[in-house]
Write a protein that holds these residues in place. Sequence first.
Motif, PDB file in Angstrom:
ATOM      1  N   GLN A  72       0.793  -1.134  -0.033  1.00  0.00           N
ATOM      2  CA  GLN A  72       0.081  -0.288   0.102  1.00  0.00           C
ATOM      3  C   GLN A  72       0.751   1.216  -0.005  1.00  0.00           C
ATOM      4  O   GLN A  72       0.560   2.262  -0.667  1.00  0.00           O
ATOM      5  CB  GLN A  72      -0.858  -0.025   1.156  1.00  0.00           C
ATOM      6  N   LEU A  73       1.808   1.253   0.784  1.00  0.00           N
ATOM      7  CA  LEU A  73       2.863   2.281   0.727  1.00  0.00           C
ATOM      8  C   LEU A  73       3.920   2.552  -0.278  1.00  0.00           C
ATOM      9  O   LEU A  73       3.896   3.911  -0.941  1.00  0.00           O
ATOM     10  CB  LEU A  73       3.901   2.182   1.983  1.00  0.00           C
ATOM     11  N   ILE A  74       4.050   1.343  -0.980  1.00  0.00           N
ATOM     12  CA  ILE A  74       4.961   1.426  -1.970  1.00  0.00           C
ATOM     13  C   ILE A  74       4.252   2.004  -3.250  1.00  0.00           C
ATOM     14  O   ILE A  74       4.595   2.880  -4.124  1.00  0.00           O
ATOM     15  CB  ILE A  74       5.478  -0.197  -2.468  1.00  0.00           C
ATOM     16  N   GLN A  75       2.836   1.602  -3.378  1.00  0.00           N
ATOM     17  CA  GLN A  75       1.952   2.108  -4.441  1.00  0.00           C
ATOM     18  C   GLN A  75       1.893   3.592  -4.519  1.00  0.00           C
ATOM     19  O   GLN A  75       1.901   4.076  -5.322  1.00  0.00           O
ATOM     20  CB  GLN A  75       0.606   1.215  -4.560  1.00  0.00           C
ATOM     21  N   LEU A  76       1.729   4.140  -3.064  1.00  0.00           N
ATOM     22  CA  LEU A  76       1.413   5.537  -2.881  1.00  0.00           C
ATOM     23  C   LEU A  76       2.657   6.295  -3.343  1.00  0.00           C
ATOM     24  O   LEU A  76       2.509   7.329  -3.864  1.00  0.00           O
ATOM     25  CB  LEU A  76       1.363   5.592  -1.336  1.00  0.00           C
ATOM     26  N   LEU A  77       4.020   5.601  -2.928  1.00  0.00           N
ATOM     27  CA  LEU A  77       5.211   6.413  -3.354  1.00  0.00           C
ATOM     28  C   LEU A  77       5.121   6.378  -4.670  1.00  0.00           C
ATOM     29  O   LEU A  77       5.543   7.715  -5.449  1.00  0.00           O
ATOM     30  CB  LEU A  77       6.459   5.687  -2.901  1.00  0.00           C
ATOM     31  N   CYS A  78       4.927   5.362  -5.741  1.00  0.00           N
ATOM     32  CA  CYS A  78       5.207   5.388  -7.106  1.00  0.00           C
ATOM     33  C   CYS A  78       4.043   6.205  -7.778  1.00  0.00           C
ATOM     34  O   CYS A  78       4.304   6.712  -8.949  1.00  0.00           O
ATOM     35  CB  CYS A  78       4.944   3.886  -7.628  1.00  0.00           C
ATOM     36  N   LYS A  79       2.727   6.428  -7.250  1.00  0.00           N
ATOM     37  CA  LYS A  79       1.873   6.987  -7.920  1.00  0.00           C
ATOM     38  C   LYS A  79       2.278   8.432  -7.772  1.00  0.00           C
ATOM     39  O   LYS A  79       1.779   9.191  -8.577  1.00  0.00           O
ATOM     40  CB  LYS A  79       0.300   6.794  -7.094  1.00  0.00           C
ATOM     41  N   HIS A  80       2.923   9.066  -6.956  1.00  0.00           N
ATOM     42  CA  HIS A  80       3.448  10.434  -6.749  1.00  0.00           C
ATOM     43  C   HIS A  80       4.610  10.676  -7.314  1.00  0.00           C
ATOM     44  O   HIS A  80       5.277  11.696  -7.096  1.00  0.00           O
ATOM     45  CB  HIS A  80       3.231  10.927  -5.268  1.00  0.00           C
ATOM     46  N   THR A  81       5.422   9.762  -7.779  1.00  0.00           N
ATOM     47  CA  THR A  81       6.868   9.756  -8.406  1.00  0.00           C
ATOM     48  C   THR A  81       7.164   9.358  -9.840  1.00  0.00           C
ATOM     49  O   THR A  81       6.209   8.816 -10.164  1.00  0.00           O
ATOM     50  CB  THR A  81       7.957   9.398  -7.339  1.00  0.00           C
ATOM     51  N   LYS A  82       8.268   9.612 -10.289  1.00  0.00           N
ATOM     52  CA  LYS A  82       8.088   9.230 -11.716  1.00  0.00           C
ATOM     53  C   LYS A  82       8.823   7.560 -11.758  1.00  0.00           C
ATOM     54  O   LYS A  82       9.003   7.170 -12.813  1.00  0.00           O
ATOM     55  CB  LYS A  82       9.547   9.908 -12.474  1.00  0.00           C
ATOM     56  N   GLY A  83       9.012   7.062 -10.487  1.00  0.00           N
ATOM     57  CA  GLY A  83       9.595   5.737 -10.599  1.00  0.00           C
ATOM     58  C   GLY A  83       8.544   4.623 -10.418  1.00  0.00           C
ATOM     59  O   GLY A  83       7.098   4.982 -10.264  1.00  0.00           O
ATOM     60  N   THR A  84       8.537   3.319 -10.942  1.00  0.00           N
ATOM     61  CA  THR A  84       7.785   2.447 -11.363  1.00  0.00           C
ATOM     62  C   THR A  84       7.915   1.279 -10.105  1.00  0.00           C
ATOM     63  O   THR A  84       8.904   1.351  -9.641  1.00  0.00           O
ATOM     64  CB  THR A  84       7.819   1.786 -12.252  1.00  0.00           C
ATOM     65  N   VAL A  85       7.049   0.808  -9.715  1.00  0.00           N
ATOM     66  CA  VAL A  85       7.122  -0.337  -8.763  1.00  0.00           C
ATOM     67  C   VAL A  85       8.081  -1.284  -8.993  1.00  0.00           C
ATOM     68  O   VAL A  85       8.884  -1.745  -8.015  1.00  0.00           O
ATOM     69  CB  VAL A  85       5.498  -1.142  -8.511  1.00  0.00           C
ATOM     70  N   GLU A  86       8.173  -1.620 -10.099  1.00  0.00           N
ATOM     71  CA  GLU A  86       9.456  -2.609 -10.605  1.00  0.00           C
ATOM     72  C   GLU A  86      11.078  -2.064 -10.383  1.00  0.00           C
ATOM     73  O   GLU A  86      11.707  -2.560  -9.710  1.00  0.00           O
ATOM     74  CB  GLU A  86       9.346  -2.977 -12.143  1.00  0.00           C
ATOM     75  N   GLU A  87      10.858  -0.849 -10.632  1.00  0.00           N
ATOM     76  CA  GLU A  87      12.164  -0.166 -10.322  1.00  0.00           C
ATOM     77  C   GLU A  87      12.410  -0.083  -8.814  1.00  0.00           C
ATOM     78  O   GLU A  87      13.773  -0.257  -8.461  1.00  0.00           O
ATOM     79  CB  GLU A  87      12.078   1.329 -10.815  1.00  0.00           C
ATOM     80  N   PHE A  88      11.393   0.330  -8.258  1.00  0.00           N
ATOM     81  CA  PHE A  88      11.635   0.567  -6.542  1.00  0.00           C
ATOM     82  C   PHE A  88      11.930  -0.891  -6.169  1.00  0.00           C
ATOM     83  O   PHE A  88      12.941  -1.101  -5.316  1.00  0.00           O
ATOM     84  CB  PHE A  88      10.203   0.914  -5.880  1.00  0.00           C
ATOM     85  N   GLN A  89      11.450  -1.765  -6.341  1.00  0.00           N
ATOM     86  CA  GLN A  89      11.755  -3.396  -5.951  1.00  0.00           C
ATOM     87  C   GLN A  89      12.946  -3.794  -6.106  1.00  0.00           C
ATOM     88  O   GLN A  89      13.638  -4.456  -5.519  1.00  0.00           O
ATOM     89  CB  GLN A  89      10.451  -4.475  -6.475  1.00  0.00           C
ATOM     90  N   GLU A  90      13.672  -3.366  -7.251  1.00  0.00           N
ATOM     91  CA  GLU A  90      15.021  -3.661  -7.465  1.00  0.00           C
ATOM     92  C   GLU A  90      16.099  -3.178  -6.433  1.00  0.00           C
ATOM     93  O   GLU A  90      17.084  -3.865  -6.128  1.00  0.00           O
ATOM     94  CB  GLU A  90      15.470  -3.201  -8.996  1.00  0.00           C
ATOM     95  N   VAL A  91      15.629  -2.028  -5.813  1.00  0.00           N
ATOM     96  CA  VAL A  91      16.927  -1.336  -4.997  1.00  0.00           C
ATOM     97  C   VAL A  91      16.286  -1.208  -3.494  1.00  0.00           C
ATOM     98  O   VAL A  91      16.905  -0.592  -2.784  1.00  0.00           O
ATOM     99  CB  VAL A  91      17.018  -0.120  -5.633  1.00  0.00           C
ATOM    100  N   ALA A  92      14.777  -1.541  -3.168  1.00  0.00           N
ATOM    101  CA  ALA A  92      14.187  -1.331  -2.177  1.00  0.00           C
ATOM    102  C   ALA A  92      14.536  -2.115  -0.811  1.00  0.00           C
ATOM    103  O   ALA A  92      15.104  -3.033  -0.751  1.00  0.00           O
ATOM    104  CB  ALA A  92      12.606  -1.338  -2.297  1.00  0.00           C
ATOM    105  N   TYR A  93      14.106  -1.323   0.252  1.00  0.00           N
ATOM    106  CA  TYR A  93      14.044  -2.225   1.528  1.00  0.00           C
ATOM    107  C   TYR A  93      12.700  -1.972   2.144  1.00  0.00           C
ATOM    108  O   TYR A  93      12.075  -0.882   1.985  1.00  0.00           O
ATOM    109  CB  TYR A  93      15.071  -1.849   2.534  1.00  0.00           C
ATOM    110  N   VAL A  94      12.440  -2.867   2.778  1.00  0.00           N
ATOM    111  CA  VAL A  94      10.892  -2.773   3.659  1.00  0.00           C
ATOM    112  C   VAL A  94      11.087  -3.423   4.917  1.00  0.00           C
ATOM    113  O   VAL A  94      11.808  -4.529   5.157  1.00  0.00           O
ATOM    114  CB  VAL A  94       9.878  -3.499   2.913  1.00  0.00           C
ATOM    115  N   TYR A  95      10.845  -2.555   5.836  1.00  0.00           N
ATOM    116  CA  TYR A  95      11.042  -2.997   7.369  1.00  0.00           C
ATOM    117  C   TYR A  95       9.858  -2.949   8.281  1.00  0.00           C
ATOM    118  O   TYR A  95       8.796  -2.134   7.835  1.00  0.00           O
ATOM    119  CB  TYR A  95      12.182  -1.948   8.270  1.00  0.00           C
ATOM    120  N   LYS A  96       9.577  -3.809   9.058  1.00  0.00           N
ATOM    121  CA  LYS A  96       8.219  -3.947   9.627  1.00  0.00           C
ATOM    122  C   LYS A  96       8.460  -3.673  11.261  1.00  0.00           C
ATOM    123  O   LYS A  96       9.489  -4.321  11.797  1.00  0.00           O
ATOM    124  CB  LYS A  96       7.469  -5.466   9.260  1.00  0.00           C
ATOM    125  N   ASN A  97       7.244  -3.140  11.904  1.00  0.00           N
ATOM    126  CA  ASN A  97       7.213  -2.978  13.192  1.00  0.00           C
ATOM    127  C   ASN A  97       8.494  -2.487  13.768  1.00  0.00           C
ATOM    128  O   ASN A  97       9.210  -1.600  13.651  1.00  0.00           O
ATOM    129  CB  ASN A  97       6.551  -4.278  13.766  1.00  0.00           C
TER     130      ASN A  97
END
Length: 418
Positions: A72-97
């Motif tokens: 949900q947060l990843i989609q939100l970021l990609c919606k408001h920037t020039k980056g795609t979900v695929e590009e994000f997932q290649e370099v991203a990190y996700v941390y929980k709690n």
Amino acid sequence: MKNYHLSKHSSFYAIGLSYKKADAEVRGKFSLDVPKIDAITLDAKKEGAEGLMAISTCNRTELFGFAQHPFQLIQLLCKHTKGTVEEFQEVAYVYKNHDAFNHLFHVGTGLDSQILGDFEIISQIKQSFYRSKKHGMSNPFLERLCNSVIQASKRIKNETELSSGATSVAFASVKYILNTIPDISEKNILLFGTGKIGRNTCENLVKHTDNSHITLINRTKEKAEAVAGKFQLVVKDYGDLQTEIRKSDILVVATGAQLPTISKAVIHSKKPLLILDLSVPKNVHDDVMELDNVTLVHLDQLSQITDETLANRKAYIPKAHAIIDEVKTEFIKWLETRKFAPVINALKEKLMMMKEEELDFHSKKLTNFNQEQAELVSERIIQKITKQFANHLKKPEVDTDDSLALIQKVFQLEIDSK
């Protein structure tokens, strides 16, 4: 009011990308200016998110917030920037709690900075929280977390030398100039852009180069004049940019623009020109490298410069970690207390109800019944019972969720889900 502990339904996430895996070009695609941060925050609010905070600097873009799933947060970021979900997932990190707020502690204390101990980020975190609060997207959890990170950052600054000496991107750029350009005091330096990195670079240039030939240009001339006045430098109009580039030996670009502001088309000089691009997204077009007389160096190359100052800082990392652990332990204690507060309050209410029923029964039955004394004694007993439960729940070896469920079952408590 909602209880913002880390519930089973909604978790706290940190999603983002940084210099560690994403180069300046990729970071540029996901960078957020203030209007975009506001748009993301309001969008999250519209979707019913419980809290959100966005951070975007030249080194990283991150969202911290509550969601049922990080996508949900990843989609939100990609919606408001020039980056795609695929590009994000290649370099991203996700941390929980726990890992998510642990990450914010490391970012906010300079341990995760491109140059170790660079504390620029803490003011960004303060700004991000302010924007979140302004739009009604902060909550007690986010507020307490940010204050804890700020507290840890202050203590590390005061109790260690993690940020001692002048080492930052702004200083690294000046160090590069000093190492590369001979007779620096004789050269003409043009600084285009007076944002935070621009101002810091300017200060370092004045301090370390002994150069009086520094000119400032900014789209908004008043901002350039405010910086120039501090250091008694020359300010020129934005319209004079091409003329001033022609005169310059060194051009430092530090604007906050979303698209390149310097390209081959504006460079007409034939003498050697060193261009330092301190912006993300990049503000200097790659086509300048087609010119034989131009050398282009970007922020990511500068940050690799290490010196003794940086080596000395590494010795303070364990002490910084110890301070973070102390502050974080306090934060977790507070979090746990918030988690069981509704149950303890409901238990207290239930015991008070029992007390009222008993006092009512005895006041009718006994002739010399002392209502005041009975109230006093029974309230003290209730206080002691609830404190006993609270102390039990605070013990680290106790499974809080199981204990809370048992207390609710035994006393048949109804907890308001809000």
